[in-house]
Design an enzyme around this catalytic site. Structure first.
Site, short mmCIF file in Angstrom:
data_model
loop_
_atom_site.label_atom_id
_atom_site.label_comp_id
_atom_site.label_asym_id
_atom_site.label_seq_id
_atom_site.Cartn_x
_atom_site.Cartn_y
_atom_site.Cartn_z
N HIS A 272 46.46 68.91 1.06
CA HIS A 272 45.43 70.30 1.12
C HIS A 272 44.46 69.87 2.03
O HIS A 272 43.65 68.73 2.22
CB HIS A 272 44.85 70.21 -0.35
CG HIS A 272 46.14 70.51 -1.53
ND1 HIS A 272 46.63 71.72 -1.91
CD2 HIS A 272 46.71 69.62 -2.25
CE1 HIS A 272 47.54 71.57 -2.75
NE2 HIS A 272 47.58 70.43 -2.90
N HIS B 207 51.87 65.37 -1.02
CA HIS B 207 51.58 66.71 0.05
C HIS B 207 50.15 66.49 0.25
O HIS B 207 49.56 65.81 -0.46
CB HIS B 207 52.36 68.10 -0.52
CG HIS B 207 51.35 68.12 -1.83
ND1 HIS B 207 52.19 67.83 -3.12
CD2 HIS B 207 50.34 68.50 -2.29
CE1 HIS B 207 51.16 68.28 -3.98
NE2 HIS B 207 50.35 68.55 -3.44
N GLU C 280 40.66 69.54 -2.85
CA GLU C 280 40.71 70.42 -4.13
C GLU C 280 39.60 70.06 -4.96
O GLU C 280 38.93 70.73 -5.71
CB GLU C 280 42.28 70.15 -4.68
CG GLU C 280 43.29 70.80 -3.70
CD GLU C 280 44.36 71.36 -4.35
OE1 GLU C 280 45.36 70.88 -5.13
OE2 GLU C 280 44.27 72.91 -4.33
N HIS D 24 53.52 76.37 2.02
CA HIS D 24 52.06 76.26 1.24
C HIS D 24 51.56 74.80 1.80
O HIS D 24 50.30 74.76 1.63
CB HIS D 24 52.07 76.11 -0.13
CG HIS D 24 53.08 77.46 -0.75
ND1 HIS D 24 52.69 78.61 -0.54
CD2 HIS D 24 54.21 77.67 -1.16
CE1 HIS D 24 53.73 79.61 -0.80
NE2 HIS D 24 54.63 78.76 -1.47
N THR E 289 48.03 72.16 -9.02
CA THR E 289 47.07 73.06 -8.39
C THR E 289 47.63 74.19 -7.88
O THR E 289 46.90 75.00 -6.97
CB THR E 289 46.10 72.22 -7.72
OG1 THR E 289 47.05 71.86 -6.36
CG2 THR E 289 45.45 71.27 -8.25
N THR E 290 49.01 74.51 -7.71
CA THR E 290 49.76 75.37 -7.23
C THR E 290 50.57 76.05 -8.02
O THR E 290 50.85 75.47 -9.17
CB THR E 290 50.49 75.15 -6.10
OG1 THR E 290 51.47 74.13 -6.60
CG2 THR E 290 49.78 74.47 -5.00
N HIS F 164 48.17 64.13 -2.34
CA HIS F 164 48.60 64.28 -3.68
C HIS F 164 49.73 63.38 -3.52
O HIS F 164 50.81 63.83 -3.12
CB HIS F 164 48.74 65.50 -4.21
CG HIS F 164 47.55 66.24 -4.66
ND1 HIS F 164 47.31 67.43 -4.93
CD2 HIS F 164 46.20 65.73 -4.63
CE1 HIS F 164 45.98 67.92 -5.15
NE2 HIS F 164 45.41 66.96 -5.24
#
Ligand code: NAG
Ligand code: NAG
Ligand code: NAG
Ligand code: NAG
Ligand code: NAG
Length: 340
Positions: free
Chosen positions: A121, A119, A132, A94, A224-225, A145
């Site tokens: 995005h 991680h 995000e 992801h 957010t996941t 993040h």
């Protein structure tokens, strides 16, 4: 005997069927994705919190922002890690994730929070707008993040993640500009984790943070996941960091969601969740807007006041002031000043 071998054959067949799912499986486990039938609209079927309260990310716009003088600067402890021991960099299907040492902490959030992982995005090379959180409806190119867990209350992040006050995430908005050597300490290794995990030299996480980290947005939200637990105390820095076009391109093209031997490989792109409804909630900001002007345009600068929508009378006063300054500046053809 024939019965037994028939049985063995059946077991083998089952194993083979199990090992070869019809659709490409994400690396290691969970089936959720950002697009397609398992995309974010379906998350809440398997993960009820995703359809629940306090969801993240959100759009940070003036109507919901409130200045709060009690929001002091955060203190980052143990951020300057040396090259050894190494960090583990993982492609989890992801995102790309760096496991962080537990002695890294952030102070200033009330409880003590120890680091868990970081991680990113991002978007894709044709639409490089993959942050995000959005600011005034605008996406940034990407978002970092840094995830922490409440180490005063819980022994590790897996215990903390679905508990009250369990997690804190510090978010860095990323825009395209000049090259940023600190980010290469992650990006240079992306090709090596195209489908898996590797060790990389440790480095100073603090170098990934933007200028003036004391200016931030603060609200209560969620992961957010999936499983989208509403347990996250968010800090989104006001100021973005810059990375170069080439660096962003690495992030957008180096990674795959699928296994190495997958017949239909999928690039890891657009791994950001849409902004969520933000009803009757407020975002606290540690900085006062309305003190500076931003200039855009070249010949006749157009000046915009960015202002806090505070109490109504203040709003009217600042609105009038803005109009007056704009017209005065326009009349004088003056240069705009950026004050801070
Ligand atoms: C400011 O934030 C603190 C927590 O950080 C909160 O307790 C307080 O109510 C907030 N103040 C205002 C005026 O919203
Ligand atoms: C991090 O530590 C190294 C030595 O361990 C030092 O040379 C470097 O200046 C430090 N960086 C920061 C940002 O403090
Ligand atoms: C959190 O970090 C502090 C400081 O490095 C350390 O003493 C403590 O053991 C850590 N807590 C946990 C639960 O790992
Ligand atoms: C987290 O802590 C719990 C309780 O101490 C323990 O059972 C679990 O194995 C730990 N998980 C990890 C990933 O360390
Ligand atoms: C999947 O997880 C297992 C155990 O956690 C690990 O050994 C393996 O390397 C992982 N596979 C990939 C492709 O990341």
């Amino acid at each position: 005997m024939p019965l037994r071998s028939l049985h063995a054959a059946a077991v083998l067949l089952l194993v083979v069927l199990k090992e070869q799912p019809s659709s490409p499986a994400p690396l290691n486990g969970s089936k959720w994705t950002y697009i397609g039938p398992d995309g974010e609209k379906s998350w809440s079927k398997t993960y009820p919190s995703c359809g629940g309260l306090l969801q993240s990310p959100i759009d940070l716009h003036n109507d919901i922002l409130r200045y709060n003088a009690s929001l002091g600067p955060l203190a980052f402890q143990g951020y300057n890690q040396s090259a050894s021991p190494q960090f583990v960099l993982t492609n989890n299907g992801h995102s790309v994730k760096v496991k962080l040492p537990k002695d890294m902490q952030v102070r200033g959030l009330g409880a003590r929070y120890n680091a868990s992982q970081l991680h990113l995005h991002w978007g894709d090379k044709n639409d490089p707008h993959g942050s995000e959180h959005t600011v005034g409806g605008k996406h940034f190119a990407a978002e970092l993040h840094i995830v922490y867990y409440n180490s005063d209350r819980y022994p590790n992040d897996s215990v903390a993640k679905d508990k009250p006050e369990g997690l804190a995430v510090v978010a860095v908005l990323i825009e395209v500009g000049s090259s940023n050597p600190a980010y290469d300490k992650i990006f240079d290794h992306l090709k090596a984790v195209k489908y898996k995990e590797v060790f990389i030299p440790g480095f100073s996480i603090e170098e990934l943070l933007p200028e003036r980290p004391e200016e931030y947005y603060r609200y209560r939200g969620s992961l957010t996941t999936p499983p989208c637990y509403p347990t996250v105390l968010w800090t989104v820095f006001r100021n973005p960091v810059q990375i170069s076009q080439e660096q962003l391109m690495k992030l957008e093209t180096d990674l795959y969601c699928t296994h190495m031997d997958d017949p239909s490989p999928r690039e890891m792109v657009n791994n950001f969740r849409q902004v969520q409804k933000f009803d009757e909630r407020l975002v606290y900001v540690s900085f006062q807007q309305g003190k500076e002007m931003w200039c855009v345009g070249s010949v006749v600068p157009r000046c915009l006041f960015r202002m806090k929508s505070g109490a109504l009378p203040l709003g009217i006063v600042t609105h009038a002031l803005r109009r007056w300054v704009k017209s005065t500046l326009a009349a004088m053809g003056a240069r705009c000043v950026r004050s801070y």
